[in-house]
Design a protein around this motif. Structure first.
Motif, short mmCIF file in Angstrom:
data_model
loop_
_atom_site.label_atom_id
_atom_site.label_comp_id
_atom_site.label_asym_id
_atom_site.label_seq_id
_atom_site.Cartn_x
_atom_site.Cartn_y
_atom_site.Cartn_z
N GLN A 156 0.83 -1.20 0.00
CA GLN A 156 0.00 0.00 0.00
C GLN A 156 0.87 1.26 0.00
OE1 GLN A 156 -0.63 -2.43 2.74
NE2 GLN A 156 -1.74 -3.52 1.13
N TYR A 157 0.19 2.40 -0.13
CA TYR A 157 0.88 3.69 -0.04
C TYR A 157 -0.12 4.78 0.27
CZ TYR A 157 -0.87 4.51 -4.80
OH TYR A 157 -1.68 4.68 -5.88
N CYS A 158 0.39 5.89 0.76
CA CYS A 158 -0.41 7.10 0.91
C CYS A 158 0.40 8.26 0.35
CB CYS A 158 -0.82 7.35 2.37
SG CYS A 158 0.57 7.61 3.50
N LEU A 159 -0.28 9.40 0.17
CA LEU A 159 0.34 10.56 -0.47
C LEU A 159 0.08 11.81 0.34
CD1 LEU A 159 -1.03 10.00 -4.09
CD2 LEU A 159 1.26 9.40 -3.31
N VAL B 135 8.90 13.30 -3.59
CA VAL B 135 9.68 12.83 -2.46
C VAL B 135 9.10 11.49 -2.01
CG1 VAL B 135 10.35 13.23 -0.05
CG2 VAL B 135 10.27 15.15 -1.67
N VAL B 136 9.91 10.45 -2.01
CA VAL B 136 9.49 9.14 -1.50
C VAL B 136 10.09 8.98 -0.10
CG1 VAL B 136 9.58 6.64 -1.80
CG2 VAL B 136 9.34 8.14 -3.80
N ALA B 137 9.22 8.77 0.89
CA ALA B 137 9.64 8.62 2.29
C ALA B 137 9.39 7.17 2.71
CB ALA B 137 8.88 9.58 3.19
N MET B 138 10.48 6.41 2.87
CA MET B 138 10.39 4.98 3.15
C MET B 138 10.41 4.73 4.65
SD MET B 138 10.11 2.20 1.43
CE MET B 138 9.17 1.23 2.60
N HIS B 139 9.43 3.99 5.13
CA HIS B 139 9.36 3.66 6.55
C HIS B 139 10.45 2.68 6.97
CE1 HIS B 139 7.90 -0.38 5.71
NE2 HIS B 139 6.97 0.12 4.91
N LEU C 107 3.97 1.47 1.97
CA LEU C 107 3.85 0.56 3.09
C LEU C 107 4.16 -0.85 2.61
CD1 LEU C 107 3.12 -0.33 5.94
CD2 LEU C 107 0.71 -0.39 5.25
N PHE C 108 5.25 -1.40 3.12
CA PHE C 108 5.60 -2.79 2.89
C PHE C 108 5.33 -3.54 4.19
CE2 PHE C 108 9.10 -1.25 -0.25
CZ PHE C 108 8.15 -1.05 -1.25
N PRO C 109 4.17 -4.14 4.35
CA PRO C 109 3.78 -4.71 5.65
C PRO C 109 4.60 -5.94 6.02
CG PRO C 109 2.17 -5.27 3.98
CD PRO C 109 3.12 -4.30 3.34
N TYR D 107 11.17 -5.71 -4.15
CA TYR D 107 10.60 -4.50 -3.56
C TYR D 107 10.94 -3.25 -4.35
CZ TYR D 107 9.07 -7.16 0.50
OH TYR D 107 8.43 -8.05 1.32
N ASP D 108 12.06 -3.24 -5.05
CA ASP D 108 12.37 -2.09 -5.90
C ASP D 108 11.34 -1.97 -7.02
OD1 ASP D 108 13.49 -4.53 -6.92
OD2 ASP D 108 14.74 -3.37 -8.31
N THR D 109 10.94 -3.10 -7.59
CA THR D 109 9.93 -3.09 -8.64
C THR D 109 8.57 -2.66 -8.10
OG1 THR D 109 11.10 -4.88 -9.78
CG2 THR D 109 8.81 -4.51 -10.41
N VAL D 110 8.24 -3.10 -6.88
CA VAL D 110 6.99 -2.67 -6.25
C VAL D 110 6.95 -1.14 -6.14
CG1 VAL D 110 5.58 -2.75 -4.17
CG2 VAL D 110 6.71 -4.83 -4.97
N LEU D 111 8.04 -0.55 -5.66
CA LEU D 111 8.09 0.91 -5.52
C LEU D 111 7.99 1.60 -6.87
CD1 LEU D 111 8.38 3.54 -3.99
CD2 LEU D 111 10.87 3.19 -3.98
N LEU D 112 8.72 1.13 -7.86
CA LEU D 112 8.68 1.76 -9.17
C LEU D 112 7.28 1.71 -9.78
CD1 LEU D 112 12.08 0.55 -10.66
CD2 LEU D 112 11.50 2.87 -9.92
#
Length: 290
Positions: free
Chosen positions: A38-41, A57-61, A89-91, A113-118
């Motif tokens: 998931q993600y939020c903005l 800006v990508v802010a990674m938890h 969000l990578f749960p 996970y890099d592909t998920v983010l892209l």
């Protein structure tokens, strides 16, 4: 004569819904590419009125998955510096095994996970109808793990990366295997390290001066991510941060380091340094191609 026309609604239901859930501090979205993630903005209120020169800006938890906290912490910066914030969000345990660390090392069985983010970035760009070009990437602690390894994989996508206090680091050491080094990088990821592109990215390493606890970051034999040399970069996060700095610089990457006084392991307390770094990069890029 008094008009008998009914007053027009200021906003349609669709417009109201967009303002309420899809702008400012948005709701949480499942990725269309892989709904396990998931993600939020944060989309500034002025975005739809004037779309010139916005950055992403990508802010990674980290391990605590406090993605909305980081999104909110960057909101004011984004509003006044023409940025949209994406907080993924990578749960824990997307494979059903309860593993909380998989995203940090980029690969977890069939998950990249890099592909998920892209793909999240592509989805956001499509939904906002905006091409952000190269983006700014921040991650702290577990997020610091992820972002420096993402940087190795996709430097051409990045304008800047801020690497916050990762517990373990991958050094650019071709005598050690992944994740400790990069000897088998090409075999695993089907691409070579692009050092020329990496040298074009602005790189910051940030850590608190009293971030010295080691209980969480010392790999022990039998651990899931234990391998030869995994503790060689140093005992504390400061040591490992500095080892990564030296490794990057030894390959011609002009990284800077901020060791923040009176701060332990607390991502929120290093954000002023991160925002100052990002603002300098954004200002330097004004008028430049994305």
């Amino acid at each position: 004569m008094q008009s008998t026309e009914m007053p027009q609604e200021v906003d349609t239901e669709v417009e109201r819904s967009q303002k309420l859930y899809f702008r400012s501090h948005t709701t949480i979205f499942s990725s269309r590419y892989d709904p396990r993630f998931q993600y939020c903005l944060y989309v500034p209120p002025a975005f739809d009125n004037d779309r010139e020169n916005y950055r992403l800006v990508v802010a990674m938890h980290g391990t605590g998955r406090s993605m909305t906290h980081y999104r909110d912490a960057f909101a004011e910066f984004a509003r006044y510096n023409r940025c949209v914030v994406l907080a993924p969000l990578f749960p824990v345990g997307p494979l059903g095994d309860g593993n909380s660390h998989g995203f940090k090392y980029i690969v977890e069985q069939d998950i990249r996970y890099d592909t998920v983010l892209l793909n999240m970035i592509e989805e956001v760009s499509a939904s906002l109808n905006y091409d952000f070009g190269r983006f700014l990437l921040f991650g702290y602690s577990g997020g610091g793990h992820f972002v420096h390894r993402f940087f190795y994989l996709h430097p051409e996508k990045l304008l800047a990366v801020s690497i916050g206090a990762p517990g373990s680091v991958t050094l650019l050491d071709d005598k050690k295997v992944w994740w400790v080094g990069v000897q088998d990088f090409e075999k695993i990821f089907k691409k070579q390290l692009n050092y020329a592109a990496m040298r074009e990215v602005a790189v910051q390493l940030v850590v608190g001066k009293v971030d010295i606890e080691t209980w969480e970051i010392t790999h022990k034999p039998g651990g899931k991510y234990y391998q030869s040399g995994c503790n060689d970069a140093g005992t504390t996060r400061i040591d490992r941060n500095t080892a990564l700095l030296n490794s990057l610089r030894s390959h011609g990457i002009n990284a800077v380091q901020n060791i923040v006084p009176n701060v332990g392991h607390d991502g929120m307390k290093v954000l002023d340094d991160v925002k100052d770094f990002f603002l300098q990069i954004i200002n330097n890029q004004k008028g430049q191609p994305k």
